[in-house]
Write an enzyme that holds these catalytic residues in place. Structure first.
Site, short mmCIF file in Angstrom:
data_model
loop_
_atom_site.label_atom_id
_atom_site.label_comp_id
_atom_site.label_asym_id
_atom_site.label_seq_id
_atom_site.Cartn_x
_atom_site.Cartn_y
_atom_site.Cartn_z
N CYS A 113 63.31 -63.54 11.40
CA CYS A 113 63.04 -63.49 12.83
C CYS A 113 61.54 -63.68 13.08
O CYS A 113 60.71 -63.03 12.48
CB CYS A 113 63.47 -62.21 13.51
SG CYS A 113 65.23 -61.91 13.45
N ARG A 127 61.02 -68.60 9.91
CA ARG A 127 61.40 -67.21 9.71
C ARG A 127 62.86 -66.94 10.08
O ARG A 127 63.41 -65.87 9.79
CB ARG A 127 60.51 -66.30 10.55
CG ARG A 127 59.05 -66.42 10.22
CD ARG A 127 58.25 -65.47 11.07
NE ARG A 127 58.48 -64.10 10.65
CZ ARG A 127 57.73 -63.44 9.78
NH1 ARG A 127 56.68 -64.00 9.26
NH2 ARG A 127 58.02 -62.21 9.45
N TRP A 152 67.06 -64.74 12.85
CA TRP A 152 67.89 -64.79 11.65
C TRP A 152 68.86 -63.62 11.82
O TRP A 152 68.46 -62.46 11.84
CB TRP A 152 67.03 -64.60 10.39
CG TRP A 152 67.79 -64.76 9.12
CD1 TRP A 152 68.09 -65.93 8.49
CD2 TRP A 152 68.35 -63.71 8.31
NE1 TRP A 152 68.81 -65.68 7.35
CE2 TRP A 152 68.99 -64.34 7.21
CE3 TRP A 152 68.39 -62.33 8.40
CZ2 TRP A 152 69.64 -63.62 6.20
CZ3 TRP A 152 69.05 -61.61 7.41
CH2 TRP A 152 69.65 -62.26 6.33
N ASN A 182 62.74 -57.75 15.90
CA ASN A 182 62.93 -58.17 14.51
C ASN A 182 63.21 -56.91 13.71
O ASN A 182 62.50 -55.92 13.86
CB ASN A 182 61.64 -58.85 14.01
CG ASN A 182 61.71 -59.18 12.52
OD1 ASN A 182 62.79 -59.27 11.95
ND2 ASN A 182 60.55 -59.36 11.92
N GLY A 183 64.24 -56.93 12.86
CA GLY A 183 64.52 -55.76 12.03
C GLY A 183 65.92 -55.23 12.26
O GLY A 183 66.77 -55.91 12.85
N GLU A 196 64.29 -70.57 -12.14
CA GLU A 196 63.69 -71.05 -10.89
C GLU A 196 64.24 -72.44 -10.52
O GLU A 196 64.53 -72.71 -9.36
CB GLU A 196 62.16 -71.08 -11.04
CG GLU A 196 61.38 -71.73 -9.90
CD GLU A 196 61.56 -71.08 -8.54
OE1 GLU A 196 62.24 -70.06 -8.43
OE2 GLU A 196 61.03 -71.64 -7.56
N LYS A 203 66.23 -73.23 -6.98
CA LYS A 203 65.84 -74.27 -6.02
C LYS A 203 67.05 -75.12 -5.63
O LYS A 203 67.25 -75.44 -4.47
CB LYS A 203 64.74 -75.19 -6.58
CG LYS A 203 63.37 -74.59 -6.71
CD LYS A 203 62.64 -74.41 -5.40
CE LYS A 203 62.82 -73.06 -4.80
NZ LYS A 203 62.05 -71.94 -5.22
N GLU A 252 69.56 -73.11 -3.38
CA GLU A 252 69.18 -72.79 -2.00
C GLU A 252 69.00 -74.00 -1.11
O GLU A 252 69.29 -73.94 0.07
CB GLU A 252 67.96 -71.86 -1.95
CG GLU A 252 66.70 -72.43 -2.50
CD GLU A 252 65.54 -71.44 -2.46
OE1 GLU A 252 65.48 -70.60 -1.56
OE2 GLU A 252 64.68 -71.53 -3.35
N HIS A 298 76.56 -67.68 -26.91
CA HIS A 298 77.22 -66.40 -26.64
C HIS A 298 78.14 -66.48 -25.43
O HIS A 298 78.56 -65.46 -24.89
CB HIS A 298 76.17 -65.30 -26.46
CG HIS A 298 75.31 -65.12 -27.67
ND1 HIS A 298 75.76 -64.52 -28.82
CD2 HIS A 298 74.04 -65.51 -27.93
CE1 HIS A 298 74.79 -64.53 -29.73
NE2 HIS A 298 73.73 -65.14 -29.21
N LYS A 316 62.68 -67.50 5.77
CA LYS A 316 61.49 -67.13 5.01
C LYS A 316 61.16 -65.69 5.35
O LYS A 316 61.40 -65.25 6.46
CB LYS A 316 60.35 -68.05 5.46
CG LYS A 316 59.17 -68.04 4.57
CD LYS A 316 59.12 -69.28 3.74
CE LYS A 316 57.96 -69.30 2.79
NZ LYS A 316 58.37 -69.91 1.52
C1 F6R Z 1 63.08 -68.89 -3.00
C2 F6R Z 1 62.32 -67.99 -2.17
C3 F6R Z 1 62.63 -66.54 -2.23
C4 F6R Z 1 61.34 -65.70 -2.18
C5 F6R Z 1 61.69 -64.22 -2.08
C6 F6R Z 1 60.44 -63.36 -2.06
O1 F6R Z 1 62.62 -70.19 -2.88
O2 F6R Z 1 61.46 -68.39 -1.42
O3 F6R Z 1 63.40 -66.22 -3.34
O4 F6R Z 1 60.59 -65.97 -3.33
O5 F6R Z 1 62.42 -63.99 -0.92
O6 F6R Z 1 59.64 -63.68 -0.98
P1 F6R Z 1 58.13 -63.23 -0.93
O7 F6R Z 1 57.41 -63.96 -2.00
O8 F6R Z 1 57.64 -63.59 0.44
O9 F6R Z 1 58.12 -61.75 -1.18
#
Ligand code: F6R
Length: 627
Positions: A2, A37, A85, A111-112, A496, A500, A503, A519, A622
């Site tokens: 949000c 966000r 969000w 937000n929250g 990682e 990627k 997501e 295994h 984000k």
């Molecule tokens: C994946 C991604 C998330 C963040 C995670 C932590 O691409 O962006 O997995 O890495 O939500 O976010 P931060 O770094 O903001 O604490």
């Protein structure tokens, strides 16, 4: 999670000439910048001559902009906006913010999560309040309205303060009232909020991107505080009503840094910013004698010398950066190092005491799971260093020390440049501890540092040759799944790479430690299964390299299509690589700074070929500011 924006300007002078900005323009721009966000719905409320007016729409911000174009808002100098969000209630028009209550007189964005909303809701129902949405925000709005109407003073700040004490959970709430056209009131508990100071206009945002187009002057707020902004001033109080001080600071990046700069997506731009992100993170860390100095690290040397355990807490990509760092920190400092997903950390009753150094890794500095882990560690007496990309955010503010990555704003939801700069910063921390505790000789540290400083150029070299990987990504757009294998630091890189793809391409992807293959996971390999393999340098420990080469042979023998990431000059892998991606030579511990980059490009290209929005993948946001 949000995005919130608030604005108030002087508006019209006594002759009716308008000056400053139109509230709607400021709010829309702020929401556009904060859309990363959350993008389930968006809305704005302003106060015009005939009171509060609002528009809100499910879906991305463009839907709101179209709605306002079709049905314009009055000219106004005051307003609040929200990009959502969804937590409580689905992403519908009705559940979108703002929530406007009390016969249209009070508007609120939030937000929250308000944890005790059900209890407050039933109290308000008894008072005769009617609800039209399923959200906790409507409960908060009605709570503020109910308190406001009972106050003799009809003071919006006081109503918000009393309501804040009644609500449990995490919230940032912005409120405007048609009887108080001179102010926007905001409250925060465990949820981000910053103040922006302009010339005869002031702003509020979940982060500074909400007002970066208008001012570089910002003020940080503490927990459990309420701010009232007018066009010319701001004042902060705590939840008991006592005056509180904000912490002013200057925003270092400009609006251009948060634009795409000619790239089709923020993700591509941010992938290409990685040489600069790593370079800037390493910059200015040395004194005139070439010793490593971490000026922000405000934990005294004797405490750092007494540390007998390090626990890295983080989530998602940041946690994988922690996994990479663990190999280096243990090797350089000989301090046992654990890496824990922040949301798991406090539920396993971890052994933490005054001799534990907790290192949090976070791009946003607002990830609630990480924040809660840090608070838990501090309660047990641990010292906390936060490696963070966002100045003024909660994690560095609440930690004993902060070490900033200087990656610049990361807008794409999928983290890229933050990952590389987190590794670089964590390595600096590891080397600093090794220097302080005498685990490494000065020349050994210098050697690693100069290798680290050479990495931006090598990342650039990879980027200059990205077309091969882009083509590979696009050619695999119909693959039902992709697997990733790595050993040692290559293992978190594999994780990682898989994350990627999941997501942004919505593709089944799994990362495995290559040794784990036999295994169980090897049963997944069938004819045509694409498998990325991250191969360690043949110039490093031979056993590591040769074991991975054997793993490639094992999967290839079972029909896998192998996509091999190996160092230039690694002849041993060539016979087994269906696709060979070479990276410049570097020491094994630094390899993640290179090997991750092709995986980011691959995911971005594959998702693009599927026609997906790589910057705003479905269901994600984000900065995850709820637990
Ligand atoms: C994946 C991604 C998330 C963040 C995670 C932590 O691409 O962006 O997995 O890495 O939500 O976010 P931060 O770094 O903001 O604490």
């Amino acid at each position: 999670m949000c995005g919130i924006v608030g604005y108030i300007g002087l508006g019209h002078d006594s002759d009716g000439n308008s000056f400053n900005h139109s509230a709607y323009d400021v709010l829309l721009e702020g929401l556009r910048r904060q859309e990363y966000r959350g993008y389930d719905s968006a809305g704005v409320a302003v106060i015009g001559d005939s009171g509060v007016e609002y528009r809100k729409k499910a879906g991305k911000l463009i839907n709101l902009a179209n709605e306002v174009e079709a049905n314009p808002l009055p000219t106004s100098n005051i307003g609040i906006g929200h990009t959502r969000w969804a937590t409580h209630g689905g992403p519908t028009d009705a559940n979108a913010h703002p929530h406007v209550v009390d016969n249209g007189r009070l508007a609120v964005v939030h937000n929250g999560i308000i944890e005790n909303f059900a209890e407050i809701r039933s109290e308000l129902l008894e008072e005769g309040v009617e609800f039209i949405s399923e959200t906790d925000t409507e409960v908060a709005a009605n709570l503020i309205a109910s308190i406001y109407n009972k106050l003799d003073t009809k003071d919006l700040t006081e109503a918000v303060r009393v309501a804040s004490n009644r609500m449990e959970g995490a919230f940032t709430i912005l409120a405007i009232h048609e009887d108080a056209k001179d102010r926007v009131v905001a409250t925060r508990r465990n949820s981000p909020l910053v103040i922006g100071l302009g010339n005869n206009e002031n702003f509020l945002g979940s982060d500074v991107s909400g007002f970066i187009d208008y001012t570089k002057s910002a003020v940080e707020m503490g927990q459990d505080q309420i701010v009232t902004i007018t066009a010319t001033d701001y004042s902060i109080i705590d939840f008991d009503g006592n005056p509180a001080e904000g912490k002013p600071y200057t925003i270092e990046w400009d609006a251009a840094a948060a634009e795409k700069g000619g790239y089709p997506s923020f993700m591509e731009k941010e992938i290409h910013e990685q040489p600069a992100a790593v370079r800037d993170t390493l910059m200015g860390r040395f004194d005139e004698n070439g010793n490593l100095t971490l000026d922000e690290l405000k934990i005294d040397d004797s405490t750092l010398r007494s540390i007998d355990k390090i626990i890295v807490v983080a989530c998602g990509t940041a946690a994988y950066a922690g996994h990479v760092a663990r190999y280096a920190i243990e090797h350089w400092c000989r301090i046992p190092t654990e890496v824990e997903l922040a949301h798991e950390f406090r539920y396993r009753d971890p052994i933490v005491n005054e001799k534990t150094l907790v290192v949090s890794l976070s791009q946003s500095g607002e990830t609630m799971d990480t924040l809660m882990a840090v608070r838990h560690a501090q309660e047990q007496g641990a010292k906390v260093v936060s490696i963070c990309n966002t100045t003024g955010s909660t994690l560095p503010r609440e930690s004993d020390a902060a070490l900033y990555t200087h990656a610049g704003p990361e807008i794409a939801v999928a983290s890229t440049k933050a990952f590389l700069s987190q590794i670089a910063a964590a390595y600096l921390l590891g080397l600093y501890l090794a220097q302080l505790r005498g685990n490494m000789y000065k020349d050994e540290i210098q050697q690693v540092l100069s290798e680290l400083q050479a990495m931006p150029e090598k990342i650039q070299e990879l980027l200059d040759n990205e077309q091969q990987i882009k083509d590979l990504g696009a050619s695999m757009k119909d693959a039902p799944s992709v697997l990733f294998l790595g050993r040692h630091v290559g293992y978190p890189v594999a994780l990682e790479g898989a994350l990627k793809l999941k997501e942004i391409a919505y593709l089944h992807a799994e990362g495995f430690a290559a040794g784990e293959l036999k295994h169980g996971p090897i049963a997944l390999i069938e004819e045509g299964q694409p498998v990325f393999v991250i191969v360690p340098s043949p110039r490093g420990r031979d056993s590591l390299h040769s074991k991975v080469v054997s793993n490639i042979q094992e999967i290839r023998a079972r029909g896998a299509v192998t996509l091999v990431i190996a160092e230039e000059g690694d002849e041993a892998v060539k016979p087994y690589a269906d696709h060979l991606i070479t990276t410049p030579q570097c020491p094994t511990l630094l390899q993640p700074l290179l090997a991750t980059v092709p995986l980011q490009i691959f995911a971005c290209s594959l998702a693009g070929a599927k026609g997906l929005d790589v910057d705003q993948p479905r269901n994600l946001a984000k900065s995850v500011t709820v637990e």
